[in-house]
Design an enzyme around this catalytic site. Structure first.
Site, short mmCIF file in Angstrom:
data_model
loop_
_atom_site.label_atom_id
_atom_site.label_comp_id
_atom_site.label_asym_id
_atom_site.label_seq_id
_atom_site.Cartn_x
_atom_site.Cartn_y
_atom_site.Cartn_z
N GLU A 128 62.38 10.22 5.01
CA GLU A 128 61.17 9.61 4.42
C GLU A 128 61.45 8.99 3.05
O GLU A 128 60.75 8.07 2.63
CB GLU A 128 60.10 10.70 4.33
CG GLU A 128 58.77 10.36 3.72
CD GLU A 128 57.79 9.68 4.65
OE1 GLU A 128 58.11 8.56 5.09
OE2 GLU A 128 56.72 10.24 4.89
N THR A 183 54.01 2.80 -1.22
CA THR A 183 54.08 4.24 -1.52
C THR A 183 54.87 4.47 -2.81
O THR A 183 54.46 5.27 -3.67
CB THR A 183 54.71 5.02 -0.34
OG1 THR A 183 53.91 4.75 0.83
CG2 THR A 183 54.70 6.51 -0.59
N1 HSE Z 1 51.72 12.58 -0.52
C1 HSE Z 1 52.22 11.25 -0.37
C2 HSE Z 1 51.59 10.38 -1.44
C3 HSE Z 1 51.86 10.72 0.99
O1 HSE Z 1 50.38 10.44 -1.62
O2 HSE Z 1 52.33 9.64 -2.11
C4 HSE Z 1 52.36 9.33 1.23
O3 HSE Z 1 52.00 8.96 2.55
#
Ligand code: HSE
Length: 309
Positions: A128, A183
């Protein structure tokens, strides 16, 4: 040639206050990964066949996950990875995590390695990082285990599956916004420190959210699925969210949050929810911003699996 195929579902991470900790798998979309052994070779060589996903093995979550598994086992060889994905990309529905999770399950099956569930989550989390830059396990834990999960620890990896004791289902509202590197960018917006009062507020709401799910208590869930740290810090990316959340709660949604790093919105619904009014209200808000959108209905999904032929 030997091939193994695995599938993993979409997921929503964070669930309001549970940043990098909580996630749930739903059937809004599914990724299917095939890993084929091509030939022996003195090093790990991965070839990707990915449709519209990155084909550079170091930028792709599935191949990075496979590479990590092979290196951990000291296995060399040449492998072909084929990805077929119907989870919308880059919209916060865990498409990269599902690819990494399915890839780990496929290579584990192909080579009969026998990884534990938490080892699979760990390797999927390493994959990831190709998408997010920093490891986070909430999406991959949901994709591997299915259902609702809490990531207790990432080193060593330990995930706790939690049972939801009510028939909830989900609407995912997908604004079609393409934000390259979303992200990574949205993670840089998250504050590195919080005050004690923010900490107390977050613990209170996380506890409410978790108790709402496991006790099937929709009032606790509605109250708990709120976040003033991570969601607030990212709000500039999703200016339509507060209005849509207000509409959904007014129409008896059982909970509303940004799905993962957004921009999608997860709405938890049950028999008390006025779904039609949420659909029309959310649609009107997004239309007024000029952002194209779609809305998917989904149910809680199981974990990554090897499909029958
Ligand atoms: N916890 C992660 C974020 C999930 O919020 O950056 C990303 O899909």
């Amino acid at each position: 040639m030997r091939t193994a195929t695995a599938s993993a579902y979409s997921s929503s991470a964070n669930l309001g206050p549970g940043f990098d900790t909580m996630g749930l798998a739903h059937d809004a979309g599914l990724t299917k990964i095939s890993v084929e052994f091509i030939e022996r070779s003195p090093k790990v060589e991965l070839e990707l066949n990915c449709g519209n996903l990155p084909t550079n093995p170091s930028e792709n979550t599935a191949s990075l996950a496979v590479k990590n598994v092979l290196e951990s086992q000291g296995i060399n060889g040449s492998f072909r990875i084929c990805i077929s994905n119907d989870i919308p990309l880059g919209l916060g529905l865990g498409s990269s995590g599902a690819s990494a999770a399915a890839a780990v399950v496929a290579i584990d099956s192909l080579l009969d390695i026998g990884l534990s569930m938490d080892e699979k989550v760990n390797f999927a989390m390493l994959g990831e990082t190709a998408s997010s830059g920093t490891p986070h396990a909430d999406n991959v834990a949901a994709a591997i285990y299915g259902g609702l999960v809490m990531v207790e620890s990432t080193n060593p990896m330990k995930v706790r599956p939690l049972k939801i004791n009510r028939k909830f289902s989900f609407l995912t509202i997908l604004p079609h916004m393409s934000i390259p590197g979303k992200t990574r960018i949205s993670r840089t917006l998250v504050p590195s420190e919080v005050s004690m009062s923010q900490h107390i507020w977050a613990i209170r709401h996380t506890s409410l959210m978790v108790s709402g799910f496991i006790n099937g208590d929709r009032d606790a869930l509605r109250a708990g699925m709120n976040d003033h740290i991570v969601e607030t810090s990212r709000m500039q990316m999703f200016p339509f969210y507060p209005e849509i959340k207000k509409i959904a709660l007014k129409n008896e949604a059982a909970g509303v949050c940004i799905s993962g790093a957004g921009p999608s919105i997860l709405v938890v619904i049950d028999g008390e929810t006025d779904v039609e009014s949420i659909l029309s209200g959310a649609g009107a808000v997004l239309k007024s911003t000029g952002i194209a959108f779609s809305i998917l209905n989904s149910n809680l999904a199981g974990g990554a699996y090897i499909p029958e032929n």
